[in-house]
Design a protein around this motif. Sequence first.
Motif, PDB file in Angstrom:
ATOM      1  N   LEU A  83       0.846  -1.184   0.000  1.00  0.00           N
ATOM      2  CA  LEU A  83       0.000   0.000   0.000  1.00  0.00           C
ATOM      3  C   LEU A  83       0.888   1.243   0.000  1.00  0.00           C
ATOM      4  CD1 LEU A  83      -2.005  -2.230   0.998  1.00  0.00           C
ATOM      5  CD2 LEU A  83      -3.106  -0.445   2.372  1.00  0.00           C
ATOM      6  N   LEU A  84       0.415   2.303  -0.647  1.00  0.00           N
ATOM      7  CA  LEU A  84       1.147   3.572  -0.701  1.00  0.00           C
ATOM      8  C   LEU A  84       0.258   4.701  -0.222  1.00  0.00           C
ATOM      9  CD1 LEU A  84       2.814   3.367  -4.251  1.00  0.00           C
ATOM     10  CD2 LEU A  84       3.798   2.645  -2.072  1.00  0.00           C
ATOM     11  N   CYS A  85       0.881   5.739   0.312  1.00  0.00           N
ATOM     12  CA  CYS A  85       0.127   6.950   0.649  1.00  0.00           C
ATOM     13  C   CYS A  85       1.094   8.116   0.725  1.00  0.00           C
ATOM     14  CB  CYS A  85      -0.633   6.793   1.969  1.00  0.00           C
ATOM     15  SG  CYS A  85       0.374   7.010   3.451  1.00  0.00           S
ATOM     16  N   GLN A  86       0.509   9.291   0.820  1.00  0.00           N
ATOM     17  CA  GLN A  86       1.258  10.517   1.056  1.00  0.00           C
ATOM     18  C   GLN A  86       0.967  10.965   2.481  1.00  0.00           C
ATOM     19  OE1 GLN A  86       1.041  13.297  -2.167  1.00  0.00           O
ATOM     20  NE2 GLN A  86       1.324  15.075  -0.833  1.00  0.00           N
ATOM     21  N   GLN A 132       1.597   8.819 -10.196  1.00  0.00           N
ATOM     22  CA  GLN A 132       0.704   9.717  -9.465  1.00  0.00           C
ATOM     23  C   GLN A 132      -0.714   9.596  -9.994  1.00  0.00           C
ATOM     24  OE1 GLN A 132       2.269  13.754  -9.695  1.00  0.00           O
ATOM     25  NE2 GLN A 132       2.658  13.733  -7.499  1.00  0.00           N
ATOM     26  N   ASP A 133      -1.663   9.617  -9.098  1.00  0.00           N
ATOM     27  CA  ASP A 133      -3.067   9.659  -9.484  1.00  0.00           C
ATOM     28  C   ASP A 133      -3.352  11.022 -10.103  1.00  0.00           C
ATOM     29  OD1 ASP A 133      -6.009  10.440  -8.907  1.00  0.00           O
ATOM     30  OD2 ASP A 133      -6.000   8.265  -8.600  1.00  0.00           O
ATOM     31  N   GLY A 149      -3.255  13.473  -7.230  1.00  0.00           N
ATOM     32  CA  GLY A 149      -1.829  13.692  -7.055  1.00  0.00           C
ATOM     33  C   GLY A 149      -1.186  12.732  -6.078  1.00  0.00           C
ATOM     34  N   ASP A 150      -1.969  11.794  -5.542  1.00  0.00           N
ATOM     35  CA  ASP A 150      -1.432  10.832  -4.575  1.00  0.00           C
ATOM     36  C   ASP A 150      -0.619   9.751  -5.275  1.00  0.00           C
ATOM     37  OD1 ASP A 150      -2.588  12.111  -2.411  1.00  0.00           O
ATOM     38  OD2 ASP A 150      -4.455  10.961  -2.558  1.00  0.00           O
ATOM     39  N   TRP A 170      -5.001   5.366   1.801  1.00  0.00           N
ATOM     40  CA  TRP A 170      -3.957   4.608   1.144  1.00  0.00           C
ATOM     41  C   TRP A 170      -4.432   4.261  -0.273  1.00  0.00           C
ATOM     42  CZ3 TRP A 170       0.630   3.468   3.675  1.00  0.00           C
ATOM     43  CH2 TRP A 170       0.639   3.625   5.070  1.00  0.00           C
ATOM     44  N   SER A 171      -3.500   3.799  -1.097  1.00  0.00           N
ATOM     45  CA  SER A 171      -3.839   3.337  -2.441  1.00  0.00           C
ATOM     46  C   SER A 171      -3.352   1.902  -2.596  1.00  0.00           C
ATOM     47  CB  SER A 171      -3.170   4.224  -3.495  1.00  0.00           C
ATOM     48  OG  SER A 171      -3.312   3.674  -4.792  1.00  0.00           O
TER      49      SER A 171
END
Length: 407
Positions: free
Chosen positions: A185-188, A231-232, A236-237, A194-195
């Motif tokens: 999982l990724l996030c800023q 990046q989305d 932008g995430d 999360w993504s």
Amino acid sequence: MMVAYKKPHPQPQSSWSDLPLDIVGLVLSLLPEYADRAVFAAVCPHWRAAARQQLVPPPLPLLALPDGTFYSILYPRLYSFPGCGFAGYESVCGSWLVFPRDDGCFLVNPFSRATVTLPALSCVRLRPPNAVAKWSLEDGSKVADPYITWMHINTSEKLHISKLIPCSPNLVAALVGIGHTSQILLCQPGASSWSVRAYDQCKGFEDMAFYQGKLYAIANDENLLVVNISQDHSTGDPQVSRIGQIIKGEPWYPVVLEDNTMPCKKLYLVESHGALLMVRRAIWCRVPGPGVPGEVIAGVSRFEVFKADFEHSWWVKVSTMGDDQVLFLGRRCSRAMSVSQYGLSGDYIFFLDDDEENRTDYCYDKENTSFSAYDMRSSSVLPACPSIFWKCCDEMRLAAWLFPEDR
């Protein structure tokens, strides 16, 4: 006849602050423990400024125990952070303590008192957004189809973060799962969610590392994977765009031998001298004989170290890490450090018995454990420190290395 006596001028008193800056830096560079450097900086404003300005090697890590206590390891002693209580942390990543909560995940740096807020595990943005779990029936039982994905594990009460990496100020990566199965999982920092790629296969991820600007992961098959990040466009995430294989491993799996022993393994990724290393730890276990009731009991550990050869896409076994290098290995956080400047010998691996209860195939024959050191030259394990210990398999809150920051 009277002789006039001239009183000598008083000599100016010397002060610690008069010590030349280069000498101050030399003294500071010889202090391996964070606690000693903190005392050094408290001597006077001149030394405190020097401690901030001097380029010195990083101090040795602290050992964070499950009960919320911290120890220096070179001179075993209890270490405390004045005015702070951190007994509720559940994980460690670098200099950060991790506090998962229902309303979010909070990182606290006990050295600088900085904090970072991450999303809760209940807030995950799916890709695609309409993803659902797919099942099929086999012998009357419902099984994941065609394999286990995030959609099959995301509602489990046992879902937790097993590895967290702050890759950059704008990127945090996490291995999240249950038991041996997890997903990336990724996030800023500061984001609301999360993504995750909802239909990617969950794997038995062993470790993850951010190396030379890229995120790498390794599963129990010893394949090295690179995680491509984009990046989305709408938010932008950060998000995973693709996971590709860089190195195909040659794995081995637990097999019971004729003498009723069985090697179980743990894998670690760590950077050392600019190279990405895979460390394979074999835990030799005692297995009950055929028809004999009993448990598989963990025994002595042995280590093998491999360097990633990206040009030829294979692992290259190395027999030494160098006379100045020491590896600190842990499930939560691992790091290589140079120690020759402290007068210490290198080519050692300091490791923890830090297994989560639902990720092991063996038990321990003792209630408590400690950290140990493996000598690469003699292939032997040195005795553990008797004054520092914790309970084996303290679920969800494990002993871990905590790496101080001087800045």
